[in-house]
Design a protein around this motif. Structure first.
Motif, PDB file in Angstrom:
ATOM      1  N   ILE A  49      -2.131 -38.210  36.831  1.00 25.26           N
ATOM      2  CA  ILE A  49      -3.591 -38.130  36.852  1.00 25.26           C
ATOM      3  C   ILE A  49      -4.038 -36.947  35.999  1.00 25.26           C
ATOM      4  CG2 ILE A  49      -5.635 -37.905  38.321  1.00 25.26           C
ATOM      5  CD1 ILE A  49      -3.715 -38.829  40.661  1.00 25.26           C
ATOM      6  N   ASN A  51      -7.727 -35.627  33.837  1.00 21.84           N
ATOM      7  CA  ASN A  51      -9.128 -35.828  33.442  1.00 21.84           C
ATOM      8  C   ASN A  51      -9.747 -37.062  34.100  1.00 21.84           C
ATOM      9  OD1 ASN A  51      -8.972 -33.578  31.744  1.00 21.84           O
ATOM     10  ND2 ASN A  51      -8.255 -34.833  30.043  1.00 21.84           N
ATOM     11  N   GLY A  52      -9.435 -37.277  35.377  1.00 25.73           N
ATOM     12  CA  GLY A  52     -10.021 -38.375  36.121  1.00 25.73           C
ATOM     13  C   GLY A  52      -9.443 -39.744  35.809  1.00 25.73           C
ATOM     14  N   GLU A  53      -8.391 -39.797  35.014  1.00 24.17           N
ATOM     15  CA  GLU A  53      -7.755 -41.068  34.662  1.00 24.17           C
ATOM     16  C   GLU A  53      -6.326 -41.072  35.199  1.00 24.17           C
ATOM     17  OE1 GLU A  53      -6.359 -43.298  30.617  1.00 24.17           O
ATOM     18  OE2 GLU A  53      -8.318 -42.336  30.594  1.00 24.17           O
TER      19      GLU A  53
END
Length: 110
Positions: A49, A51-53
């Motif tokens: 995970i 940067n929010g991805e």
């Protein structure tokens, strides 16, 4: 083969598939060995995970770099993570992808 270092700073990795011995040849059952140390190789998957991805990465790791006691969902650190682009051509079919390899996986559980 070229290797691209992967910056893991600021990322979170969680165990998604527990380690198992990496098989080099499924027909013969031959185990994959590390080219430098001749240690058996292991495969495992982590949810990576950043940067929010989130992505699932399947990793190869030499057996000495895989500790006992890893559990699903456990936060881990990935030491020496690299990406290696690969390509092969079999019966006129071109295939390509990225293989991930780490020197070691370390539990971050308290």
């Amino acid at each position: 083969m070229r290797s691209i270092p992967v910056d893991t700073q600021g990322a979170m990795a969680l165990m998604a598939v527990l380690p198992e011995v990496k098989v080099k040849d499924r027909k013969t059952g031959e185990i994959a060995m590390d080219a430098d140390t001749q240690a058996p190789m292991m495969t495992l998957s982590v949810t990576f995970i950043l940067n929010g991805e989130a992505n699932i990465l399947q990793l190869s790791v030499p057996q000495p770099g895989v500790p006992e006691g890893l559990t699903l969902g456990m936060p881990v650190a990935l030491t020496g993570l690299v990406a290696r682009p690969w390509e092969n051509n079999f019966n006129g079919q071109a295939r390509h992808g990225i293989a991930f390899r780490a020197v070691a996986v370390t539990s971050l559980a308290g």
